[in-house]
Design a protein around this motif. Sequence first.
Motif, PDB file in Angstrom:
ATOM      1  N   ASN A   3     127.311  23.910  39.008  1.00 24.62           N
ATOM      2  CA  ASN A   3     127.713  23.833  40.415  1.00 24.62           C
ATOM      3  C   ASN A   3     128.879  24.742  40.750  1.00 24.62           C
ATOM      4  N   ALA A   4     129.380  25.486  39.804  1.00 26.25           N
ATOM      5  CA  ALA A   4     130.556  26.320  40.037  1.00 26.25           C
ATOM      6  C   ALA A   4     130.239  27.802  40.128  1.00 26.25           C
ATOM      7  N   ALA A   5     129.031  28.202  39.761  1.00 25.94           N
ATOM      8  CA  ALA A   5     128.703  29.629  39.750  1.00 25.94           C
ATOM      9  C   ALA A   5     127.412  29.882  40.520  1.00 25.94           C
ATOM     10  N   GLU A   6     127.382  31.024  41.178  1.00 24.69           N
ATOM     11  CA  GLU A   6     126.206  31.452  41.933  1.00 24.69           C
ATOM     12  C   GLU A   6     125.647  32.714  41.278  1.00 24.69           C
ATOM     13  N   PHE A   7     124.380  32.685  40.896  1.00 23.30           N
ATOM     14  CA  PHE A   7     123.735  33.856  40.309  1.00 23.30           C
ATOM     15  C   PHE A   7     123.434  34.851  41.423  1.00 23.30           C
ATOM     16  N   ARG A  50     109.512  31.276  39.441  1.00 22.99           N
ATOM     17  CA  ARG A  50     110.055  30.076  40.059  1.00 22.99           C
ATOM     18  C   ARG A  50     108.922  29.159  40.493  1.00 22.99           C
ATOM     19  N   ASP A  51     109.237  27.918  40.757  1.00 26.89           N
ATOM     20  CA  ASP A  51     108.289  26.959  41.308  1.00 26.89           C
ATOM     21  C   ASP A  51     108.330  27.111  42.830  1.00 26.89           C
ATOM     22  N   ASN A  52     107.228  27.514  43.440  1.00 27.79           N
ATOM     23  CA  ASN A  52     107.191  27.760  44.878  1.00 27.79           C
ATOM     24  C   ASN A  52     107.377  26.501  45.719  1.00 27.79           C
ATOM     25  N   GLU A  53     107.285  25.332  45.108  1.00 34.17           N
ATOM     26  CA  GLU A  53     107.492  24.076  45.830  1.00 34.17           C
ATOM     27  C   GLU A  53     108.976  23.763  46.019  1.00 34.17           C
ATOM     28  N   ILE A  54     109.834  24.469  45.305  1.00 38.70           N
ATOM     29  CA  ILE A  54     111.274  24.227  45.363  1.00 38.70           C
ATOM     30  C   ILE A  54     111.895  25.258  46.314  1.00 38.70           C
ATOM     31  N   ILE A  56     113.947  28.162  48.035  1.00 37.19           N
ATOM     32  CA  ILE A  56     114.432  29.415  47.458  1.00 37.19           C
ATOM     33  C   ILE A  56     115.947  29.382  47.227  1.00 37.19           C
ATOM     34  N   GLU A  57     116.647  28.523  47.952  1.00 35.19           N
ATOM     35  CA  GLU A  57     118.096  28.406  47.781  1.00 35.19           C
ATOM     36  C   GLU A  57     118.472  27.934  46.378  1.00 35.19           C
ATOM     37  N   GLU A  58     117.528  27.386  45.639  1.00 38.79           N
ATOM     38  CA  GLU A  58     117.797  26.908  44.276  1.00 38.79           C
ATOM     39  C   GLU A  58     117.693  28.016  43.224  1.00 38.79           C
ATOM     40  N   ASP A  59     117.291  29.233  43.644  1.00 36.36           N
ATOM     41  CA  ASP A  59     117.157  30.345  42.700  1.00 36.36           C
ATOM     42  C   ASP A  59     118.481  30.796  42.107  1.00 36.36           C
ATOM     43  N   ASP A  60     119.583  30.562  42.801  1.00 35.37           N
ATOM     44  CA  ASP A  60     120.875  31.042  42.309  1.00 35.37           C
ATOM     45  C   ASP A  60     121.690  29.963  41.597  1.00 35.37           C
ATOM     46  N   CYS A  61     121.119  28.778  41.447  1.00 38.80           N
ATOM     47  CA  CYS A  61     121.835  27.648  40.838  1.00 38.80           C
ATOM     48  C   CYS A  61     121.312  27.383  39.424  1.00 38.80           C
ATOM     49  N   LEU A  62     122.187  27.535  38.455  1.00 33.39           N
ATOM     50  CA  LEU A  62     121.819  27.361  37.050  1.00 33.39           C
ATOM     51  C   LEU A  62     121.666  25.881  36.713  1.00 33.39           C
ATOM     52  N   SER A  63     120.562  25.541  36.082  1.00 32.51           N
ATOM     53  CA  SER A  63     120.330  24.173  35.611  1.00 32.51           C
ATOM     54  C   SER A  63     120.867  24.012  34.195  1.00 32.51           C
ATOM     55  N   GLU A  64     120.531  24.967  33.338  1.00 32.73           N
ATOM     56  CA  GLU A  64     121.038  24.933  31.964  1.00 32.73           C
ATOM     57  C   GLU A  64     120.960  26.316  31.330  1.00 32.73           C
ATOM     58  N   MET A  65     121.786  26.489  30.305  1.00 31.92           N
ATOM     59  CA  MET A  65     121.786  27.719  29.524  1.00 31.92           C
ATOM     60  C   MET A  65     121.602  27.310  28.069  1.00 31.92           C
ATOM     61  N   VAL A  66     120.639  27.925  27.401  1.00 30.10           N
ATOM     62  CA  VAL A  66     120.294  27.571  26.026  1.00 30.10           C
ATOM     63  C   VAL A  66     120.495  28.807  25.152  1.00 30.10           C
ATOM     64  N   PHE A  67     121.071  28.610  23.980  1.00 31.25           N
ATOM     65  CA  PHE A  67     121.184  29.701  23.014  1.00 31.25           C
ATOM     66  C   PHE A  67     120.662  29.235  21.669  1.00 31.25           C
ATOM     67  N   MET A  76     117.543  25.944  38.807  1.00 32.93           N
ATOM     68  CA  MET A  76     117.053  24.744  39.482  1.00 32.93           C
ATOM     69  C   MET A  76     115.665  24.960  40.081  1.00 32.93           C
ATOM     70  N   SER A  77     115.312  26.190  40.396  1.00 37.45           N
ATOM     71  CA  SER A  77     114.008  26.504  40.989  1.00 37.45           C
ATOM     72  C   SER A  77     112.901  26.596  39.948  1.00 37.45           C
ATOM     73  N   GLY A  78     113.257  26.454  38.665  1.00 38.46           N
ATOM     74  CA  GLY A  78     112.274  26.600  37.604  1.00 38.46           C
ATOM     75  C   GLY A  78     112.215  28.003  37.024  1.00 38.46           C
ATOM     76  N   MET A  79     112.829  28.969  37.721  1.00 40.08           N
ATOM     77  CA  MET A  79     112.868  30.332  37.188  1.00 40.08           C
ATOM     78  C   MET A  79     113.639  30.330  35.871  1.00 40.08           C
ATOM     79  N   ARG A  80     113.151  31.131  34.917  1.00 37.72           N
ATOM     80  CA  ARG A  80     113.829  31.256  33.624  1.00 37.72           C
ATOM     81  C   ARG A  80     113.997  32.731  33.284  1.00 37.72           C
TER      82      ARG A  80
END
Length: 92
Positions: A3-7, A50-54, A56-67, A76-80
């Motif tokens: 919630n603190a960063a915008e892609f 991305r998931d077209n049902e979500i 588009i404003e969710e494209d810049d919000c990170l859900s998680e980062m995995v390494f 958040m939009s499902g884009m990876r």
Amino acid sequence: MHNAAEFLRIEYVIKASTLTLFWKYYLANNSSMLFKIIFVDVVHFEVHPRDNEIPIEEDDCLSEMVFSDYFEFIFMSGMRIVINSKKVYFET
């Protein structure tokens, strides 16, 4: 960074084999700063749709980062965005 960063955007330079993710980070005092995550000597790069049902404003919000063997940014939009590189660093 959820919630603190915008892609903001991706920049991939094929001949240099570098990929940069641009972000805006919001600070507690209502100011912000730009930063980049830079991948050097990129071995693998892919973007999953991305998931077209979500919205588009969710494209810049990170859900998680995995390494693991690679970096995976899941939005958040499902884009990876999946990246494997020899080096990675942060820059402000």
